[in-house]
Write a protein that holds these residues in place. Sequence first.
Motif, PDB file in Angstrom:
ATOM      1  N   GLY A 165      -2.733  -3.209  11.920  1.00  0.00           N
ATOM      2  CA  GLY A 165      -1.685  -4.168  11.598  1.00  0.00           C
ATOM      3  C   GLY A 165      -0.381  -3.849  12.296  1.00  0.00           C
ATOM      4  N   LEU A 166       0.582  -4.738  12.150  1.00  0.00           N
ATOM      5  CA  LEU A 166       1.915  -4.485  12.695  1.00  0.00           C
ATOM      6  C   LEU A 166       2.475  -3.190  12.129  1.00  0.00           C
ATOM      7  N   THR A 167       2.205  -2.955  10.853  1.00  0.00           N
ATOM      8  CA  THR A 167       2.552  -1.688  10.210  1.00  0.00           C
ATOM      9  C   THR A 167       1.287  -1.089   9.631  1.00  0.00           C
ATOM     10  N   ARG A 168       1.378   0.132   9.140  1.00  0.00           N
ATOM     11  CA  ARG A 168       0.210   0.816   8.586  1.00  0.00           C
ATOM     12  C   ARG A 168       0.668   1.704   7.433  1.00  0.00           C
ATOM     13  N   GLN A 169      -0.084   1.697   6.354  1.00  0.00           N
ATOM     14  CA  GLN A 169       0.237   2.567   5.232  1.00  0.00           C
ATOM     15  C   GLN A 169      -0.312   3.957   5.470  1.00  0.00           C
ATOM     16  N   ASN A 170       0.503   4.957   5.189  1.00  0.00           N
ATOM     17  CA  ASN A 170      -0.005   6.319   5.200  1.00  0.00           C
ATOM     18  C   ASN A 170      -0.982   6.477   4.043  1.00  0.00           C
ATOM     19  N   GLU A 171      -2.174   6.963   4.339  1.00  0.00           N
ATOM     20  CA  GLU A 171      -3.224   6.996   3.321  1.00  0.00           C
ATOM     21  C   GLU A 171      -2.985   8.050   2.242  1.00  0.00           C
ATOM     22  N   GLU A 172      -2.104   9.028   2.498  1.00  0.00           N
ATOM     23  CA  GLU A 172      -1.858  10.081   1.508  1.00  0.00           C
ATOM     24  C   GLU A 172      -0.594   9.830   0.691  1.00  0.00           C
ATOM     25  N   THR A 173       0.381   9.139   1.276  1.00  0.00           N
ATOM     26  CA  THR A 173       1.649   8.908   0.578  1.00  0.00           C
ATOM     27  C   THR A 173       1.888   7.449   0.229  1.00  0.00           C
ATOM     28  N   ALA A 174       1.117   6.530   0.824  1.00  0.00           N
ATOM     29  CA  ALA A 174       1.278   5.075   0.688  1.00  0.00           C
ATOM     30  C   ALA A 174       2.555   4.571   1.366  1.00  0.00           C
ATOM     31  N   PRO A 225      -6.117  11.183  -8.323  1.00  0.00           N
ATOM     32  CA  PRO A 225      -5.755   9.803  -8.660  1.00  0.00           C
ATOM     33  C   PRO A 225      -5.720   8.909  -7.414  1.00  0.00           C
ATOM     34  N   ILE A 226      -6.079   7.652  -7.598  1.00  0.00           N
ATOM     35  CA  ILE A 226      -5.882   6.636  -6.575  1.00  0.00           C
ATOM     36  C   ILE A 226      -5.257   5.416  -7.236  1.00  0.00           C
ATOM     37  N   LEU A 227      -4.634   4.580  -6.441  1.00  0.00           N
ATOM     38  CA  LEU A 227      -3.828   3.480  -6.983  1.00  0.00           C
ATOM     39  C   LEU A 227      -4.697   2.262  -7.296  1.00  0.00           C
ATOM     40  N   VAL A 257     -16.357  18.913   7.384  1.00  0.00           N
ATOM     41  CA  VAL A 257     -15.575  17.693   7.588  1.00  0.00           C
ATOM     42  C   VAL A 257     -14.128  17.971   7.205  1.00  0.00           C
ATOM     43  N   LYS A 258     -13.243  17.873   8.168  1.00  0.00           N
ATOM     44  CA  LYS A 258     -11.811  18.052   7.935  1.00  0.00           C
ATOM     45  C   LYS A 258     -11.193  16.664   7.810  1.00  0.00           C
ATOM     46  N   ARG A 259     -10.640  16.379   6.655  1.00  0.00           N
ATOM     47  CA  ARG A 259     -10.297  14.997   6.344  1.00  0.00           C
ATOM     48  C   ARG A 259      -9.008  14.893   5.555  1.00  0.00           C
ATOM     49  N   THR A 260      -8.516  13.658   5.447  1.00  0.00           N
ATOM     50  CA  THR A 260      -7.461  13.330   4.498  1.00  0.00           C
ATOM     51  C   THR A 260      -8.109  12.659   3.293  1.00  0.00           C
ATOM     52  N   PHE A 261      -7.408  12.648   2.175  1.00  0.00           N
ATOM     53  CA  PHE A 261      -7.897  12.004   0.960  1.00  0.00           C
ATOM     54  C   PHE A 261      -6.946  10.868   0.616  1.00  0.00           C
ATOM     55  N   SER A 262      -7.436   9.655   0.768  1.00  0.00           N
ATOM     56  CA  SER A 262      -6.599   8.478   0.629  1.00  0.00           C
ATOM     57  C   SER A 262      -6.325   8.142  -0.828  1.00  0.00           C
ATOM     58  N   VAL A 263      -5.102   7.702  -1.117  1.00  0.00           N
ATOM     59  CA  VAL A 263      -4.764   7.177  -2.444  1.00  0.00           C
ATOM     60  C   VAL A 263      -4.864   5.660  -2.458  1.00  0.00           C
ATOM     61  N   LEU A 264      -5.300   5.064  -1.335  1.00  0.00           N
ATOM     62  CA  LEU A 264      -5.240   3.607  -1.183  1.00  0.00           C
ATOM     63  C   LEU A 264      -6.430   2.885  -1.805  1.00  0.00           C
ATOM     64  N   GLY A 265      -7.304   3.623  -2.464  1.00  0.00           N
ATOM     65  CA  GLY A 265      -8.383   2.972  -3.195  1.00  0.00           C
ATOM     66  C   GLY A 265      -9.535   2.534  -2.327  1.00  0.00           C
ATOM     67  N   GLY A 266     -10.126   3.485  -1.589  1.00  0.00           N
ATOM     68  CA  GLY A 266     -11.300   3.146  -0.804  1.00  0.00           C
ATOM     69  C   GLY A 266     -11.039   2.976   0.671  1.00  0.00           C
TER      70      GLY A 266
END
Length: 581
Positions: free
Chosen positions: A86-95, A328-330, A561-570
């Motif tokens: 997208g034009l912008t993007r949400q950070n998956e860890e901080t939103a 937790p996820i949102l 697997v070295k990964r981030t854990f998203s709070v964005l719900g999937g």
Amino acid sequence: MNRSRAWWWLSLVALVGLVLSACAPAATPTPQVIEKEKVVEKVVTPTPVPRKVLRLNLGPGDVPTLDPSLATDTSSIQIIELAFVGLTRQNEETAAVEPGMAERWEVSPDGKVWTFYLRRGIPWVRWNGQEVEQVKDEKGNVRYVTAHDFYYGAIRTLDPKTGGEYAYLPAFFIEGAAEFNEGTITEPEKVGIKVIDDYTIQFILKEPVGFFANIAGLWMLRAQPQWLIEEKGDRWTETGAYHSYGPYVMKEWVHDSHIVMVANPFWPDNIPSVPKPKIEEIVFRMLDESPAFAEYEAGNLDVAGVPLSEIDRVKADPKLSQELKIAPILCTYYYGFNVTKPPFDDARMRLAFSLAVDRKAIVENVTKGGQEPAQWFSRPGLQAAPTLQTHPNLGVKYDPERAKQLFQEVLKEKYGGDVKNLPPITLMVNQVEGHIKIAEAIQQMWKEVLGVDVKLETQEWKVYLKTLQTDPPQVWRLGWCQDYPHASNFLKDVFYSTSDNNHTKWGNPEFDRLVDQALRETDDNKARELYAQAEDILVAKDAAIIPIYWYTRVTVTKPYVKRTFSVLGGLEHIEKWDIQQ
């Protein structure tokens, strides 16, 4: 965003026992050999570099669509998230909102005009059957993503002929968008979206919205390939046709089986928020929780959700417990009522069924994943949402005595005081093991507290979504996860009287007024009070839904697997992941 899940690439043969490619041993270099004054050099076979392949699971059932204008669920949106930026993007860890395809943006002094400046030189790409290639026009020139592509995607989403369910969201904010979507105006040039030049696009809003940068980045407003859609129609999203431009490219979609994504070699390496992928291929399979977890334990998946029946064992296992992540996820898990179908055409009956649900027992004895009992809908942690600290008594809690009182009150007034006179009641959930176990527990609670027998029905995800859109049953389940981290996304975007996400058939003018007023409020504390009043109408006074719990993620991940854990719900940003062995 409605939540379920799904995915991708290799052929069915490659899916069986797919493992990271083993390295062939290197040949030992041989010194030069002199033969009749001629130098002969032995060829040294180079050591092949292992391909990094990540194996995931989306959940049972096919992905409903890969069309950004039509997607409504996380399975679909996850693929789109990787293939389109997208034009912008949400950070998956901080939103937090970050630059995406737009390098920067400006807001006018009155807060109504948002101007986005796009990155240059990012090509449209496709999988040609052998490799990822740049898409070219009829003259042989590479097609680069421009403001015109974003304009086309946004207008196509809003066009009523497209039938995009999420068109309501930009229509809430953009000048002329609602009228265009409703068909009261037919000229797209009257919509407040303007192409300033090839790499500048502008949005004119009805009124100031401080978080519009989040809205501008959502999937339904992403660039789309007009030339391909006009040529292929609905088939443009199929294997071999799909044009995209993000960090991953769709290589293969075998319906009801898997989707394969491959890294886009043309994606730039200088965008911190969307880095060039390290993992070359991702295989998304379409399995229920228990088969997927069995595949994880067998070494055939690298990440998996933990079935409810396995949580205690995983927590106790020395190895699996180290691979377990609960956070937790949102998102909010809830049941909705079709308020037009008896006996739930009476708010007292709806509230009785809600009060009869022991949410604490569900999260402690059924889900066991650290979820929080939900008293209302908008997840605490969202901007301007009520919290248990600010509003401890808001909403609904387990109260079997009041539930019985309200139930008997309606039963006597409308059904002669006899449970046998109630119409048959159906609870419907999509066909996932965890949802079924939760439904069975709630089914038993309703039996014990109210003395009512409720029939449980299940449907495959894609079919289930269509059922909710056309003829929702008396009671049904859904989860809602944030599209942008604000209470408005939960309350206005889902349960506003005109929202396409509102499957309850319920509407309340006072609720609409409150969420409209809260959206205009610049003080979060004042907005929170307005959203709290709206929540009270939604879950208590009118009881259109049963909030059940606020989600956590409960997953296991292989240690390599070295990964981030998203709070964005999937929604995972897998371009930031790596495989290290």
